[in-house]
Design a protein around this motif. Sequence first.
Motif: not given
Length: 225
Positions: A23-33, A108-122
């Motif tokens: 399971v991969a956790g995913v988050d972003e930065v720079g959206r409002g820059a 790019t991850l060296p492992v393939t995620p089978e599920a992703v946790i995405l920060d936020g509601k969208h």
Amino acid sequence: MPYEPPTHAVERSLRATTGAKVVAGVDEVGRGAWAGPVTVCAAVTGLRRPPEGLTDSKLLNPRRRAEIAGTLESWVTAYAFGHSTPDEIDRLGMTAALRLAAVRALETLPVTPEAVILDGKHDYLGAPWRVRTVIKGDQSCVAVAAASVLAKVRRDGMMAELGARHGPFAFHDNAGYPSPVHRAALAQHGPTPHHRLSWAYLDALPRWKHLKRPRVAPVEQAELF
């Protein structure tokens, strides 16, 4: 301010309900820059106890954030970054640019995620990824918190390098977000090649308004998925 440390509750739920072991956790930065890329980190952490003090990057001061990022680099199972450039943001729109950066990180991850946790509601990622969105996931989920800290430190470092080449904009301090110094530099010097030219800030700069690019229409954005 006291805060509850993140847990593996969502990851355990995904394992139980979907059978996903990676399971991969995913988050972003720079959206409002106004300048610089949007940066996404994908982090796989397993179910080990997280480093002390791990939480949403916005709740950490720069020194503590850098310390935790240094620990995370050797603690996480795997992590990778994806970026979308200002030109891609202008051409594709932010939703599609976020997806592009996220896919670049995940692939790019060296492992393939089978599920992703995405920060936020969208869910800006979509198929074929199996996605669970979590509001404030960067505070409650270990993998997303790790991605949050790593993404912030990586992008801040990139913006500091740009700041060395564009001193008046103080990117090392504001990371491309609006600040009094940034606004003043824009009014005097105009946008750099690293600015997003579809952003509304150009409307308030008559000298440079002619550089503004049109935003991508929602229909055009949808066609990109």
